[in-house]
Design a protein around this motif. Sequence first.
Motif, PDB file in Angstrom:
ATOM      1  N   GLY A   1     -15.507 -13.563  -4.387  1.00 30.52           N
ATOM      2  CA  GLY A   1     -16.527 -14.603  -4.288  1.00 30.52           C
ATOM      3  C   GLY A   1     -16.395 -15.670  -5.354  1.00 30.52           C
ATOM      4  O   GLY A   1     -16.722 -16.842  -5.120  1.00 30.52           O
ATOM      5  N   GLY A   2     -15.904 -15.284  -6.541  1.00 32.94           N
ATOM      6  CA  GLY A   2     -15.688 -16.274  -7.589  1.00 32.94           C
ATOM      7  C   GLY A   2     -14.672 -17.314  -7.170  1.00 32.94           C
ATOM      8  O   GLY A   2     -14.846 -18.512  -7.407  1.00 32.94           O
ATOM      9  N   ASN A   3     -13.615 -16.865  -6.534  1.00 33.55           N
ATOM     10  CA  ASN A   3     -12.593 -17.784  -6.035  1.00 33.55           C
ATOM     11  C   ASN A   3     -13.160 -18.689  -4.951  1.00 33.55           C
ATOM     12  O   ASN A   3     -12.865 -19.899  -4.913  1.00 33.55           O
ATOM     13  CB  ASN A   3     -11.409 -16.984  -5.488  1.00 33.55           C
ATOM     14  CG  ASN A   3     -10.204 -17.853  -5.193  1.00 33.55           C
ATOM     15  OD1 ASN A   3      -9.970 -18.860  -5.849  1.00 33.55           O
ATOM     16  ND2 ASN A   3      -9.430 -17.459  -4.197  1.00 33.55           N
ATOM     17  N   GLU A   4     -13.978 -18.125  -4.070  1.00 31.54           N
ATOM     18  CA  GLU A   4     -14.566 -18.925  -2.993  1.00 31.54           C
ATOM     19  C   GLU A   4     -15.493 -20.011  -3.546  1.00 31.54           C
ATOM     20  O   GLU A   4     -15.507 -21.135  -3.038  1.00 31.54           O
ATOM     21  CB  GLU A   4     -15.336 -18.023  -2.021  1.00 31.54           C
ATOM     22  CG  GLU A   4     -14.468 -17.079  -1.219  1.00 31.54           C
ATOM     23  CD  GLU A   4     -13.438 -17.813  -0.374  1.00 31.54           C
ATOM     24  OE1 GLU A   4     -13.787 -18.850   0.228  1.00 31.54           O
ATOM     25  OE2 GLU A   4     -12.271 -17.373  -0.343  1.00 31.54           O
ATOM     26  N   MET A   5     -16.245 -19.693  -4.583  1.00 32.40           N
ATOM     27  CA  MET A   5     -17.127 -20.704  -5.174  1.00 32.40           C
ATOM     28  C   MET A   5     -16.315 -21.818  -5.834  1.00 32.40           C
ATOM     29  O   MET A   5     -16.657 -23.004  -5.729  1.00 32.40           O
ATOM     30  CB  MET A   5     -18.091 -20.063  -6.167  1.00 32.40           C
ATOM     31  CG  MET A   5     -19.131 -19.150  -5.509  1.00 32.40           C
ATOM     32  SD  MET A   5     -20.480 -18.651  -6.632  1.00 32.40           S
ATOM     33  CE  MET A   5     -21.538 -20.111  -6.565  1.00 32.40           C
ATOM     34  N   VAL A   6     -15.244 -21.443  -6.532  1.00 35.18           N
ATOM     35  CA  VAL A   6     -14.388 -22.446  -7.157  1.00 35.18           C
ATOM     36  C   VAL A   6     -13.760 -23.347  -6.091  1.00 35.18           C
ATOM     37  O   VAL A   6     -13.753 -24.578  -6.207  1.00 35.18           O
ATOM     38  CB  VAL A   6     -13.311 -21.782  -8.028  1.00 35.18           C
ATOM     39  CG1 VAL A   6     -12.278 -22.809  -8.489  1.00 35.18           C
ATOM     40  CG2 VAL A   6     -13.946 -21.101  -9.243  1.00 35.18           C
ATOM     41  N   LYS A   7     -13.228 -22.719  -5.027  1.00 37.04           N
ATOM     42  CA  LYS A   7     -12.599 -23.507  -3.952  1.00 37.04           C
ATOM     43  C   LYS A   7     -13.614 -24.395  -3.242  1.00 37.04           C
ATOM     44  O   LYS A   7     -13.243 -25.443  -2.696  1.00 37.04           O
ATOM     45  CB  LYS A   7     -11.943 -22.560  -2.945  1.00 37.04           C
ATOM     46  CG  LYS A   7     -10.700 -21.869  -3.468  1.00 37.04           C
ATOM     47  CD  LYS A   7      -9.895 -21.201  -2.371  1.00 37.04           C
ATOM     48  CE  LYS A   7     -10.666 -20.147  -1.622  1.00 37.04           C
ATOM     49  NZ  LYS A   7      -9.837 -19.469  -0.591  1.00 37.04           N
ATOM     50  N   ASP A   8     -14.887 -24.005  -3.280  1.00 34.09           N
ATOM     51  CA  ASP A   8     -15.943 -24.784  -2.632  1.00 34.09           C
ATOM     52  C   ASP A   8     -16.456 -25.909  -3.532  1.00 34.09           C
ATOM     53  O   ASP A   8     -17.458 -26.552  -3.212  1.00 34.09           O
ATOM     54  CB  ASP A   8     -17.092 -23.853  -2.240  1.00 34.09           C
ATOM     55  CG  ASP A   8     -17.792 -24.284  -0.960  1.00 34.09           C
ATOM     56  OD1 ASP A   8     -17.360 -25.283  -0.346  1.00 34.09           O
ATOM     57  OD2 ASP A   8     -18.784 -23.633  -0.566  1.00 34.09           O
ATOM     58  N   GLY A   9     -15.786 -26.126  -4.663  1.00 38.10           N
ATOM     59  CA  GLY A   9     -16.107 -27.273  -5.503  1.00 38.10           C
ATOM     60  C   GLY A   9     -17.095 -27.008  -6.617  1.00 38.10           C
ATOM     61  O   GLY A   9     -17.670 -27.957  -7.170  1.00 38.10           O
ATOM     62  N   LEU A  10     -17.307 -25.746  -6.988  1.00 36.25           N
ATOM     63  CA  LEU A  10     -18.299 -25.401  -8.001  1.00 36.25           C
ATOM     64  C   LEU A  10     -18.161 -26.230  -9.275  1.00 36.25           C
ATOM     65  O   LEU A  10     -19.136 -26.826  -9.745  1.00 36.25           O
ATOM     66  CB  LEU A  10     -18.186 -23.907  -8.344  1.00 36.25           C
ATOM     67  CG  LEU A  10     -19.004 -23.415  -9.537  1.00 36.25           C
ATOM     68  CD1 LEU A  10     -20.495 -23.484  -9.230  1.00 36.25           C
ATOM     69  CD2 LEU A  10     -18.608 -21.981  -9.915  1.00 36.25           C
ATOM     70  N   MET A  11     -16.980 -26.275  -9.836  1.00 39.83           N
ATOM     71  CA  MET A  11     -16.810 -26.915 -11.143  1.00 39.83           C
ATOM     72  C   MET A  11     -16.980 -28.434 -11.070  1.00 39.83           C
ATOM     73  O   MET A  11     -17.684 -29.035 -11.897  1.00 39.83           O
ATOM     74  CB  MET A  11     -15.443 -26.554 -11.723  1.00 39.83           C
ATOM     75  CG  MET A  11     -15.212 -25.064 -11.910  1.00 39.83           C
ATOM     76  SD  MET A  11     -16.477 -24.298 -12.963  1.00 39.83           S
ATOM     77  CE  MET A  11     -16.022 -22.567 -12.814  1.00 39.83           C
ATOM     78  N   ASP A  12     -16.360 -29.045 -10.089  1.00 37.94           N
ATOM     79  CA  ASP A  12     -16.421 -30.511  -9.984  1.00 37.94           C
ATOM     80  C   ASP A  12     -17.783 -30.993  -9.509  1.00 37.94           C
ATOM     81  O   ASP A  12     -18.305 -32.006  -9.993  1.00 37.94           O
ATOM     82  CB  ASP A  12     -15.335 -31.014  -9.041  1.00 37.94           C
ATOM     83  CG  ASP A  12     -13.937 -30.811  -9.606  1.00 37.94           C
ATOM     84  OD1 ASP A  12     -13.804 -30.762 -10.842  1.00 37.94           O
ATOM     85  OD2 ASP A  12     -12.986 -30.680  -8.809  1.00 37.94           O
TER      86      ASP A  12
END
Length: 387
Positions: free
Chosen positions: A142-153
């Motif tokens: 799920g951490g990877n999915e959140m990052v790929k979904d633009g979490l940081m930007d």
Amino acid sequence: MPILNRAAELQDEVAGWRRHLHQTPELNFDVFETAAFVTGKLKEFGCDDVVTGLGKTGVVGVIKGNLGNGTTIGLRADMDALPIHEITGKPYASTVAGKMHACGHDGHTAMLLGAAKYLAETRNFAGTVAVIFQPAEEGGGGGNEMVKDGLMDRFGISKVFGMHNMPGLPVGQFAIRPGPIMAATAELTIRIKGRGGHAAMPHGTLDPIVIGSQLVGALQTIASRNVDPVEAVVVSITKFHAGDAYNVIPEQAELAGTVRTLKKEVAKLAEERVRAICAGVAATYGVTVELDFDANYPVTFNHPGETAFASDIAASVAGESQVHRAMPPVMGGEDFSYMLEARPGAFIFIGNGATAGLHHPAYDFNDEAIAHGVSYWVKLTETALAA
């Protein structure tokens, strides 16, 4: 700074949230009730924005400080449970058969909610804090999915921090280290296709059980004979399924397990050796050996500067003697690793006391840790985002 008075005042309320979550565990990305509970609390606290559905079922609350503009930091907790039957006998035990919070994610979520409530009340910082509630840590990425979904930007996160409880570490203590703190993980499945027959006539068979047993032993030589003894590697076969009758040698056997490493080059070597051993066993015994090797979570790598900062924050809460700044790495995996690949940050352990171990059916998060965890999150935020 010792434990915040307000954090101590919130302890019972936060423990109530934790026990509610404990009673209603959900798995993987299917954390719909948990995410709804978190969303409701964040809106109740008056967060400036609450975003749902990030990384499928993740939730992010945005809290802006009153002391001016500044950067944004992220604080992360995980929400999912495990497919384990609970045996704690606690009055707030799981009400869902075959599911329980056996890793303390209910406690992680509750502590971050407690910190969010405090930070939304006081806003004694400059800049913004994003409180991140992540699904599917237990194998779903799920951490990877959140990052790929633009979490940081999307939220402009410059640094990110995580926390996990640790049974055996006394309540009120913290443990951390710079560099690799948790292992990269890989999953492997091996299918051996031999020739079955009568158990009394083994000479006419290609016995996948005997061959599989040889394979299990051979795989252990990766750690004992292929990798430098000062490096960390674990190869564990955790499943071995074959046969249905006492007098029949089966046609097939299936094995499965995990590989854990702390360095990319060791992970590469381990995979190469697994593949070579499987090919060698197939050639030696004249059977077909199929291998599925899935490298999933990367190493959880603590950035040195952020680790020193997090250590100092923990010391300000608990006292220097209560912070272990050079703990040994843990060979378990953690998908906060993806967030640490995307942004600098640090992952810290908080003491859970003398409880059953993680992923054990008798495990329970220790509510006495709550005030320590809430105080850590608040102090970290107010210091990182000082005016």
